[in-house]
Design a protein around this motif. Sequence first.
Motif, PDB file in Angstrom:
ATOM      1  N   GLU A 239      38.090  39.963  33.340  1.00 16.29           N
ATOM      2  CA  GLU A 239      37.810  40.503  34.681  1.00 16.29           C
ATOM      3  C   GLU A 239      37.976  39.409  35.738  1.00 16.29           C
ATOM      4  O   GLU A 239      38.511  39.664  36.829  1.00 16.29           O
ATOM      5  CB  GLU A 239      36.378  41.053  34.729  1.00 16.29           C
ATOM      6  N   ALA A 243      40.514  39.600  38.944  1.00 14.70           N
ATOM      7  CA  ALA A 243      39.990  39.416  40.305  1.00 14.70           C
ATOM      8  C   ALA A 243      40.727  38.259  40.993  1.00 14.70           C
ATOM      9  O   ALA A 243      41.130  38.380  42.154  1.00 14.70           O
ATOM     10  CB  ALA A 243      38.491  39.136  40.249  1.00 14.70           C
ATOM     11  N   LYS A 246      44.135  39.296  42.207  1.00 18.40           N
ATOM     12  CA  LYS A 246      44.063  40.178  43.392  1.00 18.40           C
ATOM     13  C   LYS A 246      43.643  39.370  44.626  1.00 18.40           C
ATOM     14  O   LYS A 246      44.161  39.602  45.723  1.00 18.40           O
ATOM     15  CB  LYS A 246      43.057  41.307  43.147  1.00 18.40           C
ATOM     16  N   ARG A 304      36.001  41.482  52.136  1.00 18.56           N
ATOM     17  CA  ARG A 304      37.200  41.956  51.414  1.00 18.56           C
ATOM     18  C   ARG A 304      37.239  41.349  50.011  1.00 18.56           C
ATOM     19  O   ARG A 304      37.485  42.049  49.031  1.00 18.56           O
ATOM     20  CB  ARG A 304      38.468  41.583  52.187  1.00 18.56           C
ATOM     21  N   ASN A 307      34.325  42.875  47.902  1.00 19.58           N
ATOM     22  CA  ASN A 307      34.570  44.258  47.457  1.00 19.58           C
ATOM     23  C   ASN A 307      35.602  44.294  46.342  1.00 19.58           C
ATOM     24  O   ASN A 307      35.479  45.041  45.366  1.00 19.58           O
ATOM     25  CB  ASN A 307      35.032  45.123  48.644  1.00 19.58           C
ATOM     26  N   LEU A 308      36.622  43.468  46.514  1.00 17.20           N
ATOM     27  CA  LEU A 308      37.668  43.405  45.501  1.00 17.20           C
ATOM     28  C   LEU A 308      37.074  42.937  44.153  1.00 17.20           C
ATOM     29  O   LEU A 308      37.416  43.462  43.099  1.00 17.20           O
ATOM     30  CB  LEU A 308      38.718  42.431  46.006  1.00 17.20           C
ATOM     31  N   CYS A 309      36.167  41.953  44.219  1.00 16.02           N
ATOM     32  CA  CYS A 309      35.536  41.472  42.981  1.00 16.02           C
ATOM     33  C   CYS A 309      34.702  42.577  42.334  1.00 16.02           C
ATOM     34  O   CYS A 309      34.733  42.768  41.114  1.00 16.02           O
ATOM     35  CB  CYS A 309      34.672  40.236  43.261  1.00 16.02           C
ATOM     36  N   TYR A 310      33.965  43.333  43.175  1.00 17.77           N
ATOM     37  CA  TYR A 310      33.205  44.464  42.617  1.00 17.77           C
ATOM     38  C   TYR A 310      34.151  45.441  41.928  1.00 17.77           C
ATOM     39  O   TYR A 310      33.880  45.941  40.848  1.00 17.77           O
ATOM     40  CB  TYR A 310      32.418  45.186  43.718  1.00 17.77           C
ATOM     41  N   ASP A 311      35.297  45.717  42.589  1.00 21.59           N
ATOM     42  CA  ASP A 311      36.262  46.653  41.984  1.00 21.59           C
ATOM     43  C   ASP A 311      36.719  46.171  40.613  1.00 21.59           C
ATOM     44  O   ASP A 311      37.090  46.957  39.747  1.00 21.59           O
ATOM     45  CB  ASP A 311      37.517  46.793  42.864  1.00 21.59           C
ATOM     46  N   GLN A 312      36.762  44.846  40.434  1.00 17.40           N
ATOM     47  CA  GLN A 312      37.224  44.300  39.146  1.00 17.40           C
ATOM     48  C   GLN A 312      36.065  44.086  38.174  1.00 17.40           C
ATOM     49  O   GLN A 312      36.236  43.449  37.144  1.00 17.40           O
ATOM     50  CB  GLN A 312      37.961  42.960  39.360  1.00 17.40           C
ATOM     51  N   GLY A 313      34.874  44.540  38.539  1.00 16.49           N
ATOM     52  CA  GLY A 313      33.756  44.510  37.577  1.00 16.49           C
ATOM     53  C   GLY A 313      32.765  43.386  37.792  1.00 16.49           C
ATOM     54  O   GLY A 313      32.004  43.066  36.863  1.00 16.49           O
TER      55      GLY A 313
END
Length: 480
Positions: A239, A243, A246, A304, A307-313
């Motif tokens: 993960e 991240a 991205k 940004r 949020n992107l890190c949250y999206d990747q778990g």
Amino acid sequence: MAREYGKVTPSILEKLTEALGKNRVLADEASMEPYSWDETGKNFAVMPEVVVRPGSTEEVQAVMAIAQRHHIPVTMSAARSGVAGGAVPLRRGIVITTEKMNRIIEIDEINRTATVEPGVITNDLCKVVAERGFLYAGSPMSTLTSTVGGNVATNAGGAKGIRYGSTRAHVLGLEAILPGGEVIRLGGKIRKGTWGYDLKDLIIGSEGTLAVVTKIIVNLEPLPGRTADLLVPFASIDEAVLATSKILSLGVSLISCEYLDQPSVLLTSRYVNYAYPFQERAGAFLLVQVEGASEEDLERDCDRVGNLCYDQGAMEVFVADNRSDSADIWSVRQNYAEALRVRDPYFVSGDVLVPLSEVPAIVKAIGERAEKYDLECVICGHIGEGNMHPDIFKPDGMSVKEWEVYAEKFFADLIRVAVDLGGIGSGEHGVGFVKKPFLIETKGRVEMALMERVKGAFDPDWILNPGKIVDDHIQEEGTP
Ligand SMILES: Cc1cc2nc3c(=O)[nH]c(=O)nc-3n(C[C@H](O)[C@H](O)[C@H](O)COP(=O)(O)OP(=O)(O)OC[C@H]3O[C@@H](n4cnc5c(N)ncnc54)[C@H](O)[C@@H]3O)c2cc1C
């Protein structure tokens, strides 16, 4: 067949003393002992025959002329923070230390350059240029101890590498001395060029095997604006890598993207007495530094990235937007090597580099090998560049001699995996002599033969740092 070198006789000592003065020539064992080893470990120490401390280009020229005439090996020594044995005088002879060549000669604000002698401590340069509103971006994690000359010779990298590149990206010009004492000046306060082969770039990263660097012109960047640091725990490396990839494509102004695994956080947090949140549960941590032109920009970009890190778990995202919190979360990364040294003075550090997409594979391979060899291993790295540092500890009861062989086997195995994954055996620490066998094994005959010819062109008698990077053997007649 091994090359034969001359010895430092009383008459050579006399010539060196005439050239430099008595207190610039050290020939007693007690004074020379610190120059016999570097951070690779005292177990690799080799005592020089003499240590000289020149204070100028002309004095280096004089030493090199004497060395060439009498065919004496010369090893350059700076802060000796190297971890590949580069500054160890493998064939004895003369050690030239740059400790008396430590002047910041000029800061040129119009051209955005600094001109320095090689013995300047990297952090001293960073501090002086920061007072004038500039950033010297070539500083490694060892910035407080290592020198600009040592960084140039090893093409050192660091936590800001993802944004600014390794040391080579910051060196605009070099003055260097060839083995016979001739001086060459390469590049300058200029920022591009197609003006023949780039010998400057060849000397950078050559670990003192081609020429002695006596002056360096470096590029200065504007100081970054406002920055904030994000600490992001993930369950696993997979993960964290997704991240990272991205984040790198997000278009935010990123300065650092560093990685620590759980065992390294647990070990270092005890040493600095500061615990990371989630350190008992998370397997992987990212440390991300973001820059913003204004408070609003910075806040937006941190959101940004978060949020992107949250999206990747991500398990959580912690933002440090003041100096004290930032210093706390960076203290774990910055004190990592010290914490390891305290845990085990014989720990051995690796430096494999792979494409970012292969980081999970190399981390898995590191874990498998640690299990196979029954070793305790921790990993940190400049993950944004795919540069991972697996560090292994000597098992209790194993002798130092056995450990050298054992650790070498572990890293030989790992470097082969890194090469199979499209990587190499060192992202920034260099080859020295400890990684030379793996370089020779993985580079291929044609490339090694070319490197040997380059070495011979700069240093026909092979007196400069012999035994490092390329073998200093003489080919027996009839052998290929
Ligand atoms: C705690 C710690 C953290 C570290 N972090 C990093 C990191 O983040 N990134 C990284 O890249 N490395 C890191 N290192 C490794 C080391 O600090 C670097 O390799 C550094 O560039 C070495 O600089 P030095 O001044 O100590 O050089 P030395 O170790 O003294 O010498 C290194 C090499 O340069 C040659 N040399 C020195 N001066 C000259 C000269 N004037 N001309 C020609 N050759 C010369 C020497 O012969 C030798 O081969 C770390 C080491 C430690 C102990």
